[in-house]
Each structure stands twice: as structure tokens, then as C-alpha cells.
Design a protein around this motif. Structure first.
Motif, PDB file in Angstrom:
ATOM      1  N   ASN A 512      13.963  23.742  34.048  1.00  0.00           N
ATOM      2  CA  ASN A 512      14.793  24.380  32.676  1.00  0.00           C
ATOM      3  C   ASN A 512      13.826  23.714  30.804  1.00  0.00           C
ATOM      4  OD1 ASN A 512      17.451  24.930  33.578  1.00  0.00           O
ATOM      5  ND2 ASN A 512      16.880  23.289  34.494  1.00  0.00           N
ATOM      6  N   ALA A 626      22.090  24.038  36.954  1.00  0.00           N
ATOM      7  CA  ALA A 626      22.396  24.693  35.519  1.00  0.00           C
ATOM      8  C   ALA A 626      22.931  24.004  35.062  1.00  0.00           C
ATOM      9  CB  ALA A 626      22.782  25.912  35.966  1.00  0.00           C
ATOM     10  N   ARG A 679      24.307  31.729  33.327  1.00  0.00           N
ATOM     11  CA  ARG A 679      22.460  30.999  33.598  1.00  0.00           C
ATOM     12  C   ARG A 679      21.760  32.641  33.351  1.00  0.00           C
ATOM     13  NH1 ARG A 679      19.385  26.447  35.034  1.00  0.00           N
ATOM     14  NH2 ARG A 679      19.660  28.044  37.212  1.00  0.00           N
TER      15      ARG A 679
END
Length: 684
Positions: A512, A626, A679
Motif C-alpha cells: 500500500n 485493505a 479499494r
């Protein structure tokens, strides 16, 4: 050979007890492994024949501590068999693997030893054990009970034969895939046939040709050669040739793996049935976060239901774009084929986002990306990395580091091995040469390695990574952090010794940071000018993050479903590997099937690696990552309090407690699928 002169059997008088690669020769491995088995067997005999009443220390802890010499030798050997192999090493692997498998069975099928373990296990409620000790006891008991300790002598012998054959077959499977990969080369003398390929790919191909004393350009099935070709080469026939070669590895050729696939699947099923389970997947998943094949199937089907409409829309858009693009170039494109996928997807991405890897690569010099991920580890966890030439290497390409904690104390040793070569299998992985544990008041620190296959530097330019390679580096380094930050009492619970559907959380969550401006500014500088990556590129990277996410999700789901299909039911009726595979892919594949290709025969994750009945874990961990990263986003991506919480509850804890318990302790609640779908752009 005089074993006293075998460096693998001596104390390593090296910096930080690292492997003495300069002294190790191939002839040392087999005798050292056999001696290691002998030493470990003596340790097991001492535990089994101990006259004292069985207790946690003299049985459970003693078992966890046994086999250290053997483990040290085999970790070095099998790591080299993956990263720096040759015919001799592969032959040694074939010889020692059945012996190691037999020794493993000698332990778990040892009736007297199991009796001692069971005696301690049955007292567990009255023993004052910590959470970690309870987990170790439970794990040791299940190591026996789940692997045949309660079988009859006849059944135990049957299990031994199955395990011995499986150890040989999985090795042979991997050797065939590597041999098939190395056997293919596409030599092109005429540069005009290579229109569309960027200069970096051409230069790398020219270097590859020169290394084989050839003129022109040489392309292989190694990812740094294959991926750019499939993404940029205008010549559709050559893309087709490369695609067919890649997709037919170890299928109907001299390295054919079809019989190996069928035999491995059937032996695993037979083994599971012998142990009292419905299938191999039932056996494996009993000890995972996803407890059953049904739970995995429901999980994958749930995501498929949400992703397929998006994937079909993306496929229709890509098809229309490809046909239109082909018409402009006087190319007839009746239908989109698999060898068109990457090529037209890249063209469409460039049109939609004005972004392509060739624009980005100058900002991702390998050394800068490495420095960047090190700086992120420093900001999050206080780690510093000191490059050193004092630690011995198994290949000149390897880079070695001494890793320190914030207070200057030793954290770990880190090996980085980043470029493809003939003796290295494709892909990227984290491994270790030494684990972490506590012993006599000392915290023994790990030796961790990342092995990748990135574009090599050429005579005129450094190694410049695609953005996908950047995320791969971060992914594997996330696994490395899981190893480096391990802090458990017992080696059997340390670092990445966790459920396979939890092990991908540390790796996937670190990816990320690749999309965050604050992180990119640390390392994304032009390799020639030093210019920071433009803000517009960062915005485009983020905007393009969900490009064709539906199609990408379908691809991942197809692999997970294929894995469950091979391992979640009785495979004894399967005659045709390709036809069986096709049935599974029909649910997810939007591209036409291609005769002469087969994925199963080179699906190393499930037929050679440790992901059998576990490939779904990549998607499972995406839900976790996530959900976890939402907290970092909320608090700040370099927020030390959040990082400390992640370190204390996830990275340092290894497999000491139930993974869902560890996760909820970090996050405050169980993960929700919504964060992943949001996401990925699959829901509003």
C-alpha cells in the motif's frame, strides 16, 4: 569424506554466525545432511527415552529445540536449490529428500514419543502455561495426531511410502518447470521485427544474446524478458509464440508434468483419507483461518459474484479498444486472444491515464527503491540497514546487510538477491537461513533473504523497475519484516511460522505504501537528474491502481479455484489434466482457450511450493491488508503508534496465538470484505 572438515558441521566462525558460503562445496551437502539426520535422531531418542516423567520442558520444549543442526544445513541447501541450482545440486536433492521425509515420519510415527507428548497435552488445563506455551503444546500434539500417530503399523508404513514418493514428485515437478523455462529461447536477428519494444528491453535482449555469443536479440521466459515483450511488442505473431511457450511449460514436451500432477493430487488425497479427512483441502484447512473447503469456496464465490460484472465490462471495453486500435494499424483482429491481453491493456491504460511503465521506470532505480523501503522500515519500526562486504554470499549478485534496531542492537542479517540467472527459479520469495528464538537468556536473531527476478542493469543503464516490480519488492520485503521483527520464545512459532492465510498480511499490507505520495517521495527520483517523481505521475499511479481490477481479480480467483478443485475432492477419476483444468477456468476465463497450453503443469505454488489448498490465501490476505491499511490511512501512514501496534500484535508474534485474535487485537474488530471491494473499485 572426513566429516571433521565439513564446514556445514562446524561452528560457523563467520560474522554473526552467517553461512560460510566460500567454504561450502557441493560434495559437503549430502554427508552433512545425513550426519544432521543422525544428530537429530539422537536428540529425539534422548527425549523419547528420558526416564523422567514427561513435562512441558523435557518433552515439548526439547522437541522444539531438536534438529537445529539439521535445520541449519537444510535451509542453506534448499535455498541454494531454489536460487543457485545446477544438475549436481538437483541430484543431491533427489537423494536426500526421501531420507528427510522418512526421518520426519520417524518422529511423528514414534509411538513412545507421542505417548510422552500426549501425556503433557492431557494435563494442559492444570499446567500454568502462557498463551505462547499453550500454542506450542497444541501445535506439537497436532504435529503427531494430524500426521499419523494414531494409525496402525500397516497404515503408518503406507503413510511413509506416500510421503517418500511425494517428496520426490514435488522435486521433479519443480525441476521440470525450471528445465522447460530454460529450454526456450527466441532469437531475433532483425530489429525491425521488434517494433514497439522500449530501448531498455532491447538492450537487455542484446546483452542476453551477447552472453550466448549470438548477434541480435535473445528473449526468454524469465519474467524480466517475457513481461516487457508481451506488453510492448507490436508483432502479434511473435507475442503469440512467446505466449504459447510460456503457457505450455512442462506440458506435452520432454519435461511433461501431467503424470506428476495427477500422481501428486492422488497421493495427497490418499494421504488425507488415510488420516481420516475427506480431502487434502480438509486436512490443510483445519489449521487455517478459513477452516474448511466450503468456507474457502464461499469466500471465492462471493468475490467472484461481485467482480465478474466489472471484469466483463472491462473485457468488452478492452476488446472494442483493441479492434479499433488494430484497424488503425491495418491489423485484422477477429477476437482478443491471451497474447493480446497485456499489449492492448497497456495501450488502453496509456490512453486513459497517459501513464506507462517506460515513463515511470526512470524514477524507480532498483537501488533507490531498496533505500526507500529501508527508510519506510526505519520510520515505521526504527530499523537501519548497513550494507556490508563482510558477510559471505552464495553469488556475486547478492547484497548483504546488517540490520540494527533503534537502540543500536542487532536485529537481523538481510540478504538481497534481485536478478534472474540460469540456476534460479522464476518469481520472487522470502526465505531465511536462520530463524529467531530465545535461548539461555539470549534473543537469537534471524538471517532473512529476499530473492527476486528483476530487470538486470545493462552496459548503459542501471536496473530500472516497472511499477509492478516495485510492488513486488515491497511485497517480499513485507515478508522479510515479518521475519526480522520476530520476537518469540520458541523457534517453531517464530516469524512466518503462521497460518498460510495469515502469512500474506505483512507482505500485502506493505504494498500500500507504493501508492502513497509521502512514501514515493522518499525514493522515486529520476536516476539521471535526481528529479522527484512529478505529482501528476503520483496521481496517475493512484488513478490507475484499479485499472482492469475486475479482470485481475478474476485471474487470482481462477488460480484459487483451480487449487481447490485439485485438492478439495477425490481426483482419482481425472484422466486428462487439461480438460479438468478447463472445467474450472470456464467459470472465470473470458479469453478463448488455447489448444496445447496448460497451467497446472507449471503451477509451482501448489505442486511444488507450500500453497496446496492455500492459494486462496492471497485474496484472503487482501481483505486483511485493505482493512488494516485503513487504520494507517486514518492515523497517518508513518504514524508510529499504529506501526507499534502492528508490530506488537502481528509482526513480532509469529504463530504464538490464533491469527484472528492477533488481528483483532491490532485492529479492534474482525476484518470486513468491504474495505477490499472499495479499494478495488468493485463497489461504490
Amino acid at each position: 569424506m572426513n566429516l571433521n572438515n565439513n564446514p556445514l558441521l562446524q561452528e560457523f566462525s563467520t560474522v554473526l554466525d552467517t553461512a560460510p558460503f566460500s567454504k561450502i562445496r557441493e560434495i559437503h551437502f549430502e554427508p552433512a545432511i545425513l550426519k544432521g539426520i543422525e544428530i537429530a535422531r539422537e536428540e529425539i531418542d534422548q527425549i523419547t527415552n528420558n526416564a523422567e516423567t514427561p513435562n512441558f520442558e523435557n518433552t515439548i520444549v526439547a522437541l522444539d529445540s531438536s534438529g537445529e543442526t539439521l535445520g541449519r544445513i537444510t535451509s542453506i541447501f534448499f535455498n541454494l536449490n531454489n536460487a543457485e541450482t545446477n544438475d549436481n545440486i538437483q541430484e543431491i536433492a533427489r537423494k536426500v529428500s526421501p531420507k528427510l521425509s522418512a526421518f520426519g515420519n520417524d518422529i511423528v510415527l514414534n509411538e513412545q514419543l507421542f505417548k510422552r507428548v500426549k501425556e503433557v497435552y492431557e494435563q494442559k488445563d492444570s499446567l500454568e502455561l502462557t498463551a505462547e506455551q499453550k500454542t506450542l503444546l497444541d501445535k506439537q500434539y497436532k504435529r503427531f495426531s494430524r500426521n499419523g500417530a494414531n494409525l496402525s503399523e500397516y497404515e503408518k508404513e503406507k503413510l511413509r511410502k506416500i510421503d517418500e514418493e511425494l517428496s520426490q514428485l514435488t522435486l521433479q515437478f519443480g525441476e521440470n518447470v525450471l528445465a522447460a523455462t530454460n529450454a526456450f529461447e527466441m532469437h531475433i536477428a532483425d530489429k525491425d521485427l521488434l517494433a514497439g519494444l522500449p530501448d531498455s528491453a532491447l538492450e537487455a535482449a542484446a546483452d542476453a544474446a551477447r552472453s550466448k555469443n549470438k548477434d541480435g536479440y535473445l528473449f526468454t521466459l524469465d519474467y524480466p524478458s517475457y513481461i516487457p515483450f508481451m506488453t510492448y511488442a507490436d508483432n502479434r505473431e511473435l507475442r503469440k509464440k512467446m505466449s504459447l511457450a510460456f503457457s505450455s511449460k512442462a506440458y506435452k514436451d520432454e519435461f511433461d508434468n501431467q503424470e506428476n500432477v495427477l500422481r501428486i493430487a492422488n497421493l495427497r488425497h490418499e494421504r488425507a483419507q488415510l488420516l481420516g479427512y475427506d480431502s487434502h483441502a480438509h486436512f490443510i484447512l483445519e489449521e487455517r483461518m478459513a477452516k474448511s473447503p466450503q468456507m474457502v469456496t464461499d469466500f471465492l464465490s462471493d468475490i467472484l459474484e461481485k467482480a465478474k460484472p466489472a471484469a466483463e465490462k472491462e473485457f468488452a471495453e478492452l476488446t472494442a479498444f483493441a479492434k479499433n486500435h488494430a484497424d488503425k494499424n491495418n491489423v485484422t483482429l477477429n477476437r482478443l486472444e491471451k497474447w493480446d491481453a497485456a499489449y492492448y491493456a497497456e495501450k488502453l491504460k496509456q490512453e486513459k491515464f497517459d501513464l506507462d511503465d517506460e515513463k515511470l521506470k526512470p524514477y524507480f532505480k532498483l537501488e533507490n527503491v531498496i533505500d526507500g523501503v529501508f527508510e519506510i522500515a526505519k520510520r515505521l519500526y526504527g530499523l537501519t540497514f548497513e550494507k556490508t562486504e563482510e558477510i559471505e554470499k552464495y553469488h556475486p549478485d547478492v547484497i548483504t546487510y546488517i540490520v540494527k534496531n533503534e537502540d543500536g542492537s542487532l536485529n537481523s542479517v538481510f540478504y538481497g538477491d534481485f536478478f534472474p540467472r540460469k540456476g534460479k527459479r522464476n518469481g520472487a520469495w522470502m526465505t531465511s537461513f536462520k530463524g529467531q528464538w530465545h535461548e539461555e537468556g539470549k534473543n537469537i536473531r534471524p538471517h532473512v533473504s529476499n530473492v527476486c527476478n528483476f530487470t538486470k542493469p545493462t552496459s548503459t543503464r542501471p536496473s530500472l523497475l516497472t511499477f509492478n516490480e516495485v510492488t513486488t519488492l515491497f511485497h517480499e520485503f513485507g515478508h522479510a519484516l515479518h521475519g526480522m521483527l520476530a520476537d518469540t520464545q520458541y523457534r517453531g512459532l517464530s516469524g512466518t511460522s503462521v497460518s498460510w492465510d495469515f502469512v500474506e498480511l505483512p507482505s500485502q499490507v506493505l504494498e500500500n505504501w507504493c501508492y502513497e505520495k509521502e512514501a514515493l517521495e522518499l525514493f522515486a527520483h529520476h536516476y539521471e537528474t535526481g528529479e522527484l517523481i512529478p505529482q501528476e505521475y503520483i496521481e496517475k499511479i493512484k488513478a490507475a491502481a484499479n485499472f482492469n481490477e475486475g479482470l485481475q481479480t478474476l485471474r487470482q480467483l481462477s488460480f484459487g479455484m483451480l487449487d481447490m478443485s485439485w485438492h478439495g475432492q477425490d481426483p482419482s477419476e481425472i484422466q486428462d489434466v487439461k480438460a479438468y483444468e478447463r472445467k474450472t477456468f470456464d467459470k472465470t476465463d473470458l479469453y478463448p482457450d488455447i489448444d496445447g497450453t496448460c497451467m497446472s503443469t507449471s503451477f509451482g505454488h501448489i505442486f511444488q511450493g507450500g500453497y496446496s489448498a492455500g492459494y486462496y490465501s492471497y485474496k484472503w490476505a487482501e481483505v486483511l491488508d485493505a482493512d488494516a491499511f485503513e487504520l494507517f490511512k486514518e492515523k497517518g501512514i508513518f504514524n508510529r503508534e499504529t506501526a507499534d501496534k502492528f508490530r506488537e500484535n502481528v509482526l513480532s508474534k509469529g504463530g504464538t496465538e490464533d491469527p484472528m485474535l492477533l488481528y483483532t487485537r491490532f485492529r479492534g474488530s474482525e476484518p470486513k470484505i468491504d474495505a477490499l471491494l472499495k479499494r478495488a473499485g468493485l463497489v461504490a
